[in-house]
Design a protein around this motif. Structure first.
Motif, PDB file in Angstrom:
ATOM      1  N   TYR A 119       0.889  -1.177   0.000  1.00 57.80           N
ATOM      2  CA  TYR A 119       0.000   0.000   0.000  1.00 57.80           C
ATOM      3  C   TYR A 119       0.919   1.217   0.000  1.00 57.80           C
ATOM      4  CZ  TYR A 119       1.336  -0.571   4.852  1.00 57.80           C
ATOM      5  OH  TYR A 119       2.080  -0.739   5.989  1.00 57.80           O
ATOM      6  N   ASP A 128       4.774   3.508   8.323  1.00 53.81           N
ATOM      7  CA  ASP A 128       3.701   2.530   8.101  1.00 53.81           C
ATOM      8  C   ASP A 128       3.942   1.981   6.709  1.00 53.81           C
ATOM      9  OD1 ASP A 128       1.399   1.059   7.701  1.00 53.81           O
ATOM     10  OD2 ASP A 128       0.066   2.542   8.600  1.00 53.81           O
ATOM     11  N   ASP A 135       1.536  -5.526   6.681  1.00 57.83           N
ATOM     12  CA  ASP A 135       1.141  -4.171   7.104  1.00 57.83           C
ATOM     13  C   ASP A 135       1.789  -3.894   8.455  1.00 57.83           C
ATOM     14  OD1 ASP A 135      -0.108  -1.782   7.539  1.00 57.83           O
ATOM     15  OD2 ASP A 135      -2.142  -2.582   7.590  1.00 57.83           O
ATOM     16  N   LEU A 136       2.829  -3.083   8.410  1.00 57.32           N
ATOM     17  CA  LEU A 136       3.643  -2.847   9.603  1.00 57.32           C
ATOM     18  C   LEU A 136       3.684  -1.359   9.953  1.00 57.32           C
ATOM     19  CD1 LEU A 136       6.436  -4.139  11.230  1.00 57.32           C
ATOM     20  CD2 LEU A 136       7.382  -2.363   9.777  1.00 57.32           C
ATOM     21  N   THR A 137       3.733  -1.052  11.242  1.00 59.62           N
ATOM     22  CA  THR A 137       4.125   0.307  11.646  1.00 59.62           C
ATOM     23  C   THR A 137       5.170   0.221  12.746  1.00 59.62           C
ATOM     24  OG1 THR A 137       1.874   1.071  11.168  1.00 59.62           O
ATOM     25  CG2 THR A 137       3.326   2.606  12.302  1.00 59.62           C
ATOM     26  N   GLU A 143      -2.981  -2.279  15.757  1.00 55.30           N
ATOM     27  CA  GLU A 143      -2.264  -1.040  15.460  1.00 55.30           C
ATOM     28  C   GLU A 143      -2.769   0.169  16.226  1.00 55.30           C
ATOM     29  OE1 GLU A 143      -3.166   0.512  11.462  1.00 55.30           O
ATOM     30  OE2 GLU A 143      -4.131  -1.401  11.040  1.00 55.30           O
ATOM     31  N   GLU A 164       2.329  -1.459  14.843  1.00 52.34           N
ATOM     32  CA  GLU A 164       1.404  -2.357  14.129  1.00 52.34           C
ATOM     33  C   GLU A 164       2.098  -3.657  13.740  1.00 52.34           C
ATOM     34  OE1 GLU A 164       0.036  -0.753  10.342  1.00 52.34           O
ATOM     35  OE2 GLU A 164      -1.636  -2.188  10.307  1.00 52.34           O
TER      36      GLU A 164
HETATM   37 MN    MN Z   1      -0.394   0.040   8.407  1.00 54.28          MN
END
Ligand code: MN
Ligand code: GLY
Ligand code: MN
Length: 430
Positions: free
Chosen positions: A232, A263, A274-276, A384, A399
């Motif tokens: 994303y 993010d 999907d990481l933060t 998150e 996240e």
């Molecule tokens: Mn994210």
């Protein structure tokens, strides 16, 4: 495709799940996405429609999948229609799926070229009582663009007005919300690629670096690991930019003393990670930054424990709100009086934590799923929480991606990605 071939068992299993839920005598059709234009002769990179992908693995434009479990002709129970290829076409247009490759990818034996679709589909419809059409029913889906699937739906309704129309979306949401083991493996791989990106950054981030330079490092690491790139649009937000939830400009210089909110997640084989993470530009959090960081980490650790079979998501979000409330009071950001007098529709904690805590994750980053049913093993969620304090130029969100287990705590697909503030500091100063 940059990714390794996926075991067709995944698609065979998903089609069996879909077909088992179809009404007697009906068929279902799934279309590819279009290749979207930019202008002149340029186009956006192709992104396959996630449903035909989930049911066949066919990652190619202008493809159609038909499922007709009760077809009188056994060869027509599962059929793919693909853009024609041959050795000659391959020279001019590049490699496309041959019938054999389509079988090896999907496990579907009957493959026709696309130009045969009108005739064969008409024969199939003459035998069918109803048709499952694949409308986009994602709760936040909102686009003016008419998709290939939309155009197909219009045409079918015009050409076959006497057929019963049924909805594929609820069946697909159910299938896609509980991941097959092969899908968990692919998502784990996406998370490992993201991990490689984060580790690369820990030695790279220094005062004066630009947000887009960080983006470039990640893109490099993702692509060299067989990812197409970001799952994303990445958010690389230093200082006060972290308080803009959808900050995607990534065009500012990172200053000594600021924290950068990242993010970012790699895709792998069309599956999202999907990481933060939040990283101090100079390698060391201030006492206040660490205090806010640890408050968010506490909420995250506690929230994750609630991602177990039986939890209702609406209830979960309420409980996380209470966890956050406590932390915000401790941080001196809201008071007990604010809580006592709060508007129940917009509780006091929302001033500093205004988004949801978890969403389904899979082929879409904000994946489809069974939002109103109790959580089940095999579902994958993000967790998150965040605290955003514009007046302090600080935004912290943490996240990870979690697989719900039959019993016990969820399995964290990002468990190896540094998370504790001290660990991040140590790695940055190594
Ligand atoms: Mn994210
Ligand atoms: N990166 C989008 C999200 O966290 O939901
Ligand atoms: Mn997310």
């Amino acid at each position: 495709m940059k990714y390794d071939r996926i075991n067709s068992e995944l698609y065979i299993s998903n089609r069996a799940k879909f077909s088992a839920q179809m009404q007697q005598g009906t068929l279902a059709v799934f279309n590819s996405n279009d290749i979207y234009p930019v202008s002149a002769d340029s186009t956006m990179p192709f992104q396959q429609h996630r449903d035909i992908l989930a049911l066949s693995g066919v990652d190619q434009e202008e493809s159609i999948l038909v499922l007709f479990p009760n077809a009188s002709n056994p060869a027509h129970r599962e059929v793919l229609f693909l853009k024609e290829t041959s050795d000659l076409i391959a020279i001019w247009e590049g490699e496309k799926l041959t019938k054999q490759a389509a079988f090896e990818t999907s496990g579907i034996k009957t493959v026709y070229w696309l130009q045969q679709f009108p005739t064969i589909f008409k024969q199939m419809m003459a035998e069918a009582t109803g048709i499952y059409l694949n409308t986009n029913e994602h709760l936040r889906g909102n686009t003016e663009v008419e998709t290939r699937e939309d155009r197909f739906i219009k045409k079918v309704k015009q050409d076959f007005p006497a057929h019963q129309v049924l909805k594929s979306a609820p069946l697909m949401h159910k299938i896609r919300s509980i991941k097959h083991n092969l899908e968990i493996e692919l998502m784990q791989r996406a998370c490992k690629i993201t991990e490689a990106g984060v580790r690369r950054l820990l030695g790279f981030i220094k005062p004066g670096v630009w947000e887009y330079e960080i983006e470039a490092e990640l893109a490099h690491e993702f692509l060299r690991n067989r990812s197409k790139g970001f799952a994303y649009t990445p958010i690389i937000a230093s200082g006060k930019n972290a308080c803009v939830l959808h900050y995607i400009e990534n065009n500012q210089q990172c200053k000594d003393g600021d924290v950068i909110l990242l993010d970012v997640g790699a895709e792998y084989a069309n599956y999202s990670s999907d990481l933060t993470r939040c990283i101090p530009v100079n390698g060391k959090f201030t006492a206040r930054q660490k205090e806010v960081y640890n408050a968010v980490l506490h909420v995250k650790n506690e929230a994750e424990k609630l991602l177990v079979p039986g939890t209702i998501m609406a209830e979960y979000h309420k409980q996380v709100g209470h966890l956050m409330e406590e932390q915000l009071v401790n941080l001196g950001l809201i008071s007990m009086e604010d809580i006592k007098t709060q508007n129940p529709d917009w509780p006091a904690y929302k001033k500093y934590f205004m988004h949801g805590t978890s969403h389904f994750l899979g082929l879409d980053t904000h994946d489809v799923g069974l939002w109103h049913e109790p959580i089940q093993a095999g579902m994958v969620f993000t967790c998150e929480p965040g605290i955003y304090i514009p007046e302090e130029g600080l935004g912290i969100r943490l996240e990870d991606d979690l697989v719900v287990q039959e019993t016990g705590a969820p399995f964290n697909l990002m468990k190896d990605i540094p998370l504790e503030a001290e660990e991040i500091e140590t790695l940055m100063n190594a």
